[in-house]
Write a protein that holds these residues in place. Sequence first.
Motif, PDB file in Angstrom:
ATOM      1  N   VAL A 188       4.217   4.343 -10.451  1.00 39.82           N
ATOM      2  CA  VAL A 188       3.493   3.108 -10.186  1.00 39.82           C
ATOM      3  C   VAL A 188       2.165   2.967 -10.940  1.00 39.82           C
ATOM      4  O   VAL A 188       1.561   4.233 -11.022  1.00 39.82           O
ATOM      5  N   ARG A 189       1.678   1.866 -11.281  1.00 41.50           N
ATOM      6  CA  ARG A 189       0.132   1.737 -11.439  1.00 41.50           C
ATOM      7  C   ARG A 189      -0.478   1.064 -10.554  1.00 41.50           C
ATOM      8  O   ARG A 189      -0.133  -0.063  -9.989  1.00 41.50           O
ATOM      9  N   LEU A 190      -1.654   1.616  -9.828  1.00 40.29           N
ATOM     10  CA  LEU A 190      -2.312   0.933  -8.625  1.00 40.29           C
ATOM     11  C   LEU A 190      -3.312   0.169  -9.362  1.00 40.29           C
ATOM     12  O   LEU A 190      -3.575   0.129 -10.337  1.00 40.29           O
ATOM     13  N   THR A 191      -3.835  -1.031  -8.194  1.00 44.74           N
ATOM     14  CA  THR A 191      -4.684  -1.679  -8.747  1.00 44.74           C
ATOM     15  C   THR A 191      -6.022  -1.264  -9.564  1.00 44.74           C
ATOM     16  O   THR A 191      -6.595  -1.827 -10.255  1.00 44.74           O
ATOM     17  N   ASP A 192      -6.557  -0.051  -9.095  1.00 44.43           N
ATOM     18  CA  ASP A 192      -7.660   0.552  -9.937  1.00 44.43           C
ATOM     19  C   ASP A 192      -7.254   1.192 -11.076  1.00 44.43           C
ATOM     20  O   ASP A 192      -8.165   2.049 -11.681  1.00 44.43           O
ATOM     21  N   GLY A 193      -5.933   1.280 -11.655  1.00 44.13           N
ATOM     22  CA  GLY A 193      -5.508   1.759 -13.056  1.00 44.13           C
ATOM     23  C   GLY A 193      -4.789   3.059 -12.720  1.00 44.13           C
ATOM     24  O   GLY A 193      -4.294   3.433 -13.756  1.00 44.13           O
ATOM     25  N   GLN A 194      -4.927   3.748 -11.764  1.00 43.76           N
ATOM     26  CA  GLN A 194      -4.394   5.016 -11.563  1.00 43.76           C
ATOM     27  C   GLN A 194      -2.944   4.965 -11.791  1.00 43.76           C
ATOM     28  O   GLN A 194      -2.204   4.220 -11.187  1.00 43.76           O
ATOM     29  N   ILE A 195      -2.199   6.074 -12.258  1.00 41.42           N
ATOM     30  CA  ILE A 195      -0.901   6.105 -12.366  1.00 41.42           C
ATOM     31  C   ILE A 195      -0.361   7.235 -11.725  1.00 41.42           C
ATOM     32  O   ILE A 195      -0.877   8.343 -11.923  1.00 41.42           O
ATOM     33  N   GLY A 196       0.576   7.070 -11.071  1.00 40.08           N
ATOM     34  CA  GLY A 196       1.445   8.385 -10.447  1.00 40.08           C
ATOM     35  C   GLY A 196       2.731   7.942  -9.534  1.00 40.08           C
ATOM     36  O   GLY A 196       3.156   6.709  -9.811  1.00 40.08           O
ATOM     37  N   ARG A 197       3.371   9.239  -8.853  1.00 41.01           N
ATOM     38  CA  ARG A 197       4.583   8.773  -8.410  1.00 41.01           C
ATOM     39  C   ARG A 197       4.388   8.459  -7.092  1.00 41.01           C
ATOM     40  O   ARG A 197       3.632   9.455  -6.236  1.00 41.01           O
ATOM     41  N   VAL A 198       5.318   7.526  -6.213  1.00 40.39           N
ATOM     42  CA  VAL A 198       5.096   7.343  -4.941  1.00 40.39           C
ATOM     43  C   VAL A 198       5.743   8.328  -4.042  1.00 40.39           C
ATOM     44  O   VAL A 198       7.041   8.677  -4.262  1.00 40.39           O
ATOM     45  N   LYS A 199       4.856   8.782  -3.031  1.00 39.02           N
ATOM     46  CA  LYS A 199       5.440   9.687  -2.225  1.00 39.02           C
ATOM     47  C   LYS A 199       5.680   9.119  -0.773  1.00 39.02           C
ATOM     48  O   LYS A 199       6.498   9.700  -0.097  1.00 39.02           O
ATOM     49  N   GLN A 200       4.898   8.162  -0.542  1.00 43.61           N
ATOM     50  CA  GLN A 200       4.867   7.421   0.821  1.00 43.61           C
ATOM     51  C   GLN A 200       4.817   6.062   0.699  1.00 43.61           C
ATOM     52  O   GLN A 200       3.722   5.531   0.075  1.00 43.61           O
ATOM     53  N   ILE A 201       5.369   5.272   1.365  1.00 34.04           N
ATOM     54  CA  ILE A 201       5.071   3.914   1.526  1.00 34.04           C
ATOM     55  C   ILE A 201       4.373   3.620   3.077  1.00 34.04           C
ATOM     56  O   ILE A 201       4.877   3.817   3.895  1.00 34.04           O
ATOM     57  N   LYS A 261      -0.836  12.779 -11.718  1.00 34.07           N
ATOM     58  CA  LYS A 261      -0.194  13.776 -12.524  1.00 34.07           C
ATOM     59  C   LYS A 261      -1.233  15.298 -12.523  1.00 34.07           C
ATOM     60  O   LYS A 261      -0.492  16.384 -12.434  1.00 34.07           O
ATOM     61  N   VAL A 262      -2.279  15.104 -12.438  1.00 31.07           N
ATOM     62  CA  VAL A 262      -3.236  16.219 -12.379  1.00 31.07           C
ATOM     63  C   VAL A 262      -3.078  16.916 -11.036  1.00 31.07           C
ATOM     64  O   VAL A 262      -3.608  18.116 -11.067  1.00 31.07           O
ATOM     65  N   ASP A 263      -2.468  16.056  -9.930  1.00 36.78           N
ATOM     66  CA  ASP A 263      -2.706  16.841  -8.439  1.00 36.78           C
ATOM     67  C   ASP A 263      -1.119  17.171  -8.265  1.00 36.78           C
ATOM     68  O   ASP A 263      -1.058  17.373  -7.034  1.00 36.78           O
ATOM     69  N   GLN A 264      -0.031  17.066  -9.123  1.00 33.45           N
ATOM     70  CA  GLN A 264       1.259  17.588  -8.798  1.00 33.45           C
ATOM     71  C   GLN A 264       1.314  19.034  -8.299  1.00 33.45           C
ATOM     72  O   GLN A 264       2.124  19.272  -7.715  1.00 33.45           O
ATOM     73  N   ARG A 265       0.406  19.961  -8.931  1.00 36.43           N
ATOM     74  CA  ARG A 265       0.648  21.250  -8.164  1.00 36.43           C
ATOM     75  C   ARG A 265       0.108  21.223  -6.817  1.00 36.43           C
ATOM     76  O   ARG A 265       0.761  21.925  -6.018  1.00 36.43           O
ATOM     77  N   THR A 266      -0.924  20.519  -6.526  1.00 38.13           N
ATOM     78  CA  THR A 266      -1.435  20.605  -5.098  1.00 38.13           C
ATOM     79  C   THR A 266      -0.708  19.708  -4.083  1.00 38.13           C
ATOM     80  O   THR A 266      -0.681  20.142  -2.999  1.00 38.13           O
ATOM     81  N   GLY A 267      -0.369  18.594  -4.524  1.00 39.19           N
ATOM     82  CA  GLY A 267       0.219  17.532  -3.882  1.00 39.19           C
ATOM     83  C   GLY A 267      -0.700  16.615  -3.214  1.00 39.19           C
ATOM     84  O   GLY A 267      -0.276  16.000  -2.475  1.00 39.19           O
ATOM     85  N   GLU A 277       0.936  -1.190   0.007  1.00 42.67           N
ATOM     86  CA  GLU A 277       0.015  -0.089   0.171  1.00 42.67           C
ATOM     87  C   GLU A 277       0.799   1.154  -0.086  1.00 42.67           C
ATOM     88  O   GLU A 277       1.701   1.262   0.869  1.00 42.67           O
ATOM     89  N   VAL A 278       0.352   2.189  -0.666  1.00 43.53           N
ATOM     90  CA  VAL A 278       1.377   3.487  -1.092  1.00 43.53           C
ATOM     91  C   VAL A 278       0.376   4.639  -0.998  1.00 43.53           C
ATOM     92  O   VAL A 278      -0.914   4.420  -1.378  1.00 43.53           O
ATOM     93  N   ASP A 279       0.913   5.652  -0.868  1.00 44.05           N
ATOM     94  CA  ASP A 279       0.441   7.163  -1.377  1.00 44.05           C
ATOM     95  C   ASP A 279       1.294   7.573  -2.526  1.00 44.05           C
ATOM     96  O   ASP A 279       2.426   7.647  -2.517  1.00 44.05           O
ATOM     97  N   ILE A 280       0.231   7.937  -3.644  1.00 49.27           N
ATOM     98  CA  ILE A 280       0.985   8.525  -4.915  1.00 49.27           C
ATOM     99  C   ILE A 280       0.277   9.911  -5.080  1.00 49.27           C
ATOM    100  O   ILE A 280      -0.660  10.282  -4.513  1.00 49.27           O
TER     101      ILE A 280
END
Length: 64
Positions: A49-62, A20-26, A14-17
């Motif tokens: 990474v790609r999550l199980t629901d299909g969303q793609i983003g960069r891992v910020k926290q494990i 792309k659309v949230d990069q400005r707000t974090g 499980e991770v927090d990512i």
Amino acid sequence: MNGQNRKDIKPGIEVDIVLKVDQRTGKLTSGIVKDILTNSSTHPHGIKVRLTDGQIGRVKQIRA
């Protein structure tokens, strides 16, 4: 743990990512890793990474 090292990230954890659309707000999105998309061993902005629901983003926290 931050998500900058590929060796720390495995499918099924499980991770927090940041999407792309949230990069400005974090804004963080939680989910389970399905695929690791970054080939290099490290990345300063987080491993992509790609999550199980299909969303793609960069891992910020494990999540432990």
